[in-house]
Design a protein around this motif. Structure first.
Motif, PDB file in Angstrom:
ATOM      1  N   LYS A 135       0.894  -1.166   0.000  1.00 32.05           N
ATOM      2  CA  LYS A 135       0.000   0.000   0.000  1.00 32.05           C
ATOM      3  C   LYS A 135       0.918   1.196   0.000  1.00 32.05           C
ATOM      4  O   LYS A 135       1.803   1.311   0.860  1.00 32.05           O
ATOM      5  CB  LYS A 135      -0.872  -0.037   1.251  1.00 32.05           C
ATOM      6  CG  LYS A 135      -1.753   1.158   1.425  1.00 32.05           C
ATOM      7  CD  LYS A 135      -3.180   0.788   1.124  1.00 32.05           C
ATOM      8  CE  LYS A 135      -4.103   1.964   1.362  1.00 32.05           C
ATOM      9  NZ  LYS A 135      -4.169   2.868   0.234  1.00 32.05           N
ATOM     10  N   VAL A 136       0.767   2.105  -0.966  1.00 31.06           N
ATOM     11  CA  VAL A 136       1.746   3.159  -1.197  1.00 31.06           C
ATOM     12  C   VAL A 136       1.081   4.532  -1.259  1.00 31.06           C
ATOM     13  O   VAL A 136      -0.037   4.661  -1.751  1.00 31.06           O
ATOM     14  CB  VAL A 136       2.489   2.879  -2.533  1.00 31.06           C
ATOM     15  CG1 VAL A 136       3.355   4.041  -2.962  1.00 31.06           C
ATOM     16  CG2 VAL A 136       3.317   1.609  -2.422  1.00 31.06           C
ATOM     17  N   ILE A 137       1.816   5.535  -0.773  1.00 32.41           N
ATOM     18  CA  ILE A 137       1.423   6.935  -0.937  1.00 32.41           C
ATOM     19  C   ILE A 137       2.595   7.639  -1.626  1.00 32.41           C
ATOM     20  O   ILE A 137       3.753   7.451  -1.251  1.00 32.41           O
ATOM     21  CB  ILE A 137       1.139   7.619   0.425  1.00 32.41           C
ATOM     22  CG1 ILE A 137       0.007   6.892   1.151  1.00 32.41           C
ATOM     23  CG2 ILE A 137       0.781   9.105   0.212  1.00 32.41           C
ATOM     24  CD1 ILE A 137      -0.209   7.377   2.590  1.00 32.41           C
ATOM     25  N   ALA A 138       2.268   8.431  -2.637  1.00 33.46           N
ATOM     26  CA  ALA A 138       3.283   9.188  -3.365  1.00 33.46           C
ATOM     27  C   ALA A 138       2.802  10.624  -3.535  1.00 33.46           C
ATOM     28  O   ALA A 138       1.608  10.915  -3.399  1.00 33.46           O
ATOM     29  CB  ALA A 138       3.533   8.568  -4.739  1.00 33.46           C
ATOM     30  N   THR A 139       3.729  11.514  -3.835  1.00 36.01           N
ATOM     31  CA  THR A 139       3.336  12.870  -4.214  1.00 36.01           C
ATOM     32  C   THR A 139       3.159  12.887  -5.729  1.00 36.01           C
ATOM     33  O   THR A 139       3.687  12.043  -6.450  1.00 36.01           O
ATOM     34  CB  THR A 139       4.394  13.918  -3.781  1.00 36.01           C
ATOM     35  OG1 THR A 139       5.646  13.578  -4.377  1.00 36.01           O
ATOM     36  CG2 THR A 139       4.512  13.976  -2.270  1.00 36.01           C
ATOM     37  N   ILE A 140       2.385  13.861  -6.182  1.00 37.05           N
ATOM     38  CA  ILE A 140       2.117  13.955  -7.614  1.00 37.05           C
ATOM     39  C   ILE A 140       2.090  15.422  -8.010  1.00 37.05           C
ATOM     40  O   ILE A 140       1.724  16.278  -7.225  1.00 37.05           O
ATOM     41  CB  ILE A 140       0.812  13.238  -7.987  1.00 37.05           C
ATOM     42  CG1 ILE A 140       0.598  13.154  -9.486  1.00 37.05           C
ATOM     43  CG2 ILE A 140      -0.371  13.864  -7.296  1.00 37.05           C
ATOM     44  CD1 ILE A 140      -0.529  12.228  -9.894  1.00 37.05           C
TER      45      ILE A 140
END
Length: 140
Positions: A135-140
């Motif tokens: 499960k991943v969170i990234a900036t965009i």
């Protein structure tokens, strides 16, 4: 006002096994749904051997790790982000004792330059016959 309805579906990552998108953007954050090592367009799971009833006979955690990392990369890139913009990773393993050392070594190769926050937990099973999910969170 933040548009929290921007959903992303990758054409390269495996199809979701339920009613959810691959990712959702909220502001400048990209939240990925849990991603496993399955291959798109098939039920094939790299490194997994199943019996006729779908029970796991054997699996190769190294092959699953490489596959899940490739699936994550496909989703973040299709959504307009990148591997370098991943800021948080939650890892679910079904066999911490045996699989963590292998997973941790492979993780260090993929995240050598970008080192996001990470949580790793052991769980009894996942919805499909896999040994790892991210499960991943990234900036965009």
């Amino acid at each position: 006002m933040i548009d929290s309805n921007k959903k992303f579906e990758s054409t390269k990552a495996p199809e979701p096994v339920g009613l959810y998108p691959h990712a959702r953007q909220v502001g400048n954050l990209l939240f990925l749904s849990g991603v496993g090592p399955r291959e798109r367009g098939t039920k094939k799971i790299p490194g997994v051997e199943l019996d006729e009833q779908g029970n796991i006979l054997s699996y190769d955690i190294e092959k699953q790790c490489h596959s899940v990392f490739n699936n994550i990369r496909a989703i973040v890139e299709d959504a307009g982000s990148s591997w370098a913009q991943i800021v948080d990773v939650t890892v679910f393993l079904t066999n911490m004792k045996e699989d963590f050392p292998i997973y941790n070594k492979i993780y260090a190769e993929y995240f050598k330059d970008n080192q996001p926050c990470r949580t790793t937990v052991e769980i009894s099973s996942l919805p499909t016959p896999i040994a790892i999910e991210l499960k991943v969170i990234a900036t965009i």
